[in-house]
Motif scaffolding. Structure first.
Motif, mmCIF file in Angstrom:
data_model
loop_
_atom_site.group_PDB
_atom_site.id
_atom_site.type_symbol
_atom_site.label_atom_id
_atom_site.label_comp_id
_atom_site.label_asym_id
_atom_site.label_seq_id
_atom_site.Cartn_x
_atom_site.Cartn_y
_atom_site.Cartn_z
ATOM 1 N N VAL A 254 0.767 -1.351 0.107
ATOM 2 C CA VAL A 254 0.106 -0.079 0.036
ATOM 3 C C VAL A 254 0.870 1.241 0.003
ATOM 4 C CG1 VAL A 254 -1.903 1.239 1.264
ATOM 5 C CG2 VAL A 254 -1.795 -1.250 1.331
ATOM 6 N N GLY A 271 -2.169 3.871 -3.243
ATOM 7 C CA GLY A 271 -3.197 3.036 -2.972
ATOM 8 C C GLY A 271 -2.482 1.375 -2.766
ATOM 9 N N THR A 272 -3.351 0.345 -3.137
ATOM 10 C CA THR A 272 -2.969 -0.796 -2.921
ATOM 11 C C THR A 272 -2.441 -1.427 -4.391
ATOM 12 O OG1 THR A 272 -4.581 -1.509 -1.461
ATOM 13 C CG2 THR A 272 -3.500 -3.246 -2.597
#
Length: 393
Positions: A254, A271-272
């Motif tokens: 992440v 983000g991921t």
């Protein structure tokens, strides 16, 4: 042991961190154990057609299930240390059939197993027979036997094929603390350009210690510069790092911001991200596009180690033997198999607690015509905090 090389600022995936995780320690060695631990075999009344209760587990070998039957239902249990034997000698065995789950694998030549039953975890290694090296068994009123707090040095060598991993620069250096009671206690990254006295003599950048003194020299240099006792090490290089990432099917990471590689591709987006070997290695090495250069790179390496830990936690302790089996061929360590299993099991102790990831600060200076990092009071404070294996957040 494989000497396959891995990435420059390797993350050693912290599964072992942990792992990784990630050996024969210089101190706090386990005591020599008895061969077996016994508990009374519960008396059961069986009819002519009633089979004795036993432990079952899909996909687990018969001899392992036999050892677990002795553990849960009564009988002699082979152990590796006196502390494990003493703990299991007080267990309250069960009287009905038990179903377990888990995995088996191999850690650098030794068969290993991690087995779960409810909240119980059993760690085993096989010599001629399966032996319990650690775990915890609340269902038997037995909790984790004493295990020493340890500080492990994770070394990422700059070696590329066919260079020897243990004789190139130690460009990724992280102390991983594992607190005996609180689980994984944190990570401390050391910038590769830190100017320190080398164990082999003279002053130089800390990453040169591996070149001039091998792994022992790198460990001694870190101990002297930090004041932190190092209990074991894991080391890998470029090739090994990539192989570990592939064996795990990638790393879930992440990111708080997008990061570009000097080679012209985007490493992560906000983000991921699911990082393959190429992108994980790029993240461990990239510094040019970071505002704080080597300090930021070291922080990203620590974040990758933590990402590996989180993946192991999500997979659960029963999967641990399988994960270690995938990673083992791609790194070297002086840790014993029992230490590796117990250290990695610490990932599942106090899983709600944060794992601090800190990089020691320093001033940029010049020594012998080189740009270096000069460690000061801020670094000494973090090192001091790591001496007990547990960083304060």
């Amino acid at each position: 042991m494989s000497e396959s090389s891995l990435p420059r600022r390797t993350v050693l995936l912290g599964l072992f961190a942990a792992p990784l995780t990630v050996a024969a320690c210089t101190g706090d060695k386990p005591e020599q154990p008895p061969t077996t631990s016994s508990a009374p075999t519960p008396s059961t009344t069986t009819g002519a057609t009633t089979a004795a209760p036993k432990v079952t587990g899909a996909g687990l070998p018969a001899d392992l299930l036999s050892a677990l039957t002795a553990l849960y239902l009564g009988g002699d249990v082979a152990v590796t240390t006196a502390s494990v034997g003493a703990a299991l000698g007080k267990r309250k065995t069960r009287t009905s059939a038990v179903t377990v789950t888990g995995s088996t694998g191999t850690w650098q030549g030794s068969p290993i197993a991690t087995v779960v039953q409810g909240k119980d975890l059993t760690l085993l290694v096989k010599d001629k027979t399966w032996k319990v090296v650690g775990g915890w068994w609340p269902s038997l009123s037995v909790y984790r036997p004493p295990f020493p707090t340890m500080r492990i040095l994770a070394i990422g060598s700059d070696a590329r094929n066919p260079q020897p991993v243990t004789k190139c620069r130690g460009d990724a250096l992280h102390i991983i603390g594992v607190d005996a009671r609180k689980g994984v206690g944190g990570l401390v990254g050391i910038p590769r350009d830190s100017w320190v006295p080398l164990s082999s003599g003279g002053n130089s950048k800390v990453n040169a210690a591996l070149v001039f003194g091998g792994v022992a020299g790198q460990v001694k240099t870190i101990e002297r510069a930090s004041g932190v006792k190092i209990d074991g090490y894991v080391i890998t290089g470029f090739k090994g790092f990539r192989a570990m990432v592939r064996s795990l099917g990638g790393i879930v990471f992440v990111a708080s911001r997008s990061l570009q590689s000097v080679d012209g591709f985007r490493i992560v987006k906000p983000g991921t991200n699911k990082l393959d070997a190429k992108h994980a290695l790029a993240l461990a090495r990239e510094r040019k596009h970071l505002p704080n250069g080597d300090f930021g790179r070291s922080a990203n390496q620590g974040a990758l180690i933590k990402a590996g830990m989180m993946m192991a936690r999500k997979a659960g302790p029963g999967a641990l033997a399988g994960l270690l089996s995938k990673m083992g061929p791609h790194l070297s360590t002086d840790l014993t198999v029992g230490e590796v299993l117990n250290l990695c099991a610490s990932l599942y102790v106090n899983t709600g607690a944060p794992v601090p990831n800190k990089v020691v600060p320093g001033a940029i200076g010049t020594r012998e015509g080189q740009s270096v990092v000069l460690l000061g009071s801020g670094a000494r404070s973090i090192f001091s905090d790591m001496k007990d294996g547990h960083l304060r957040a």
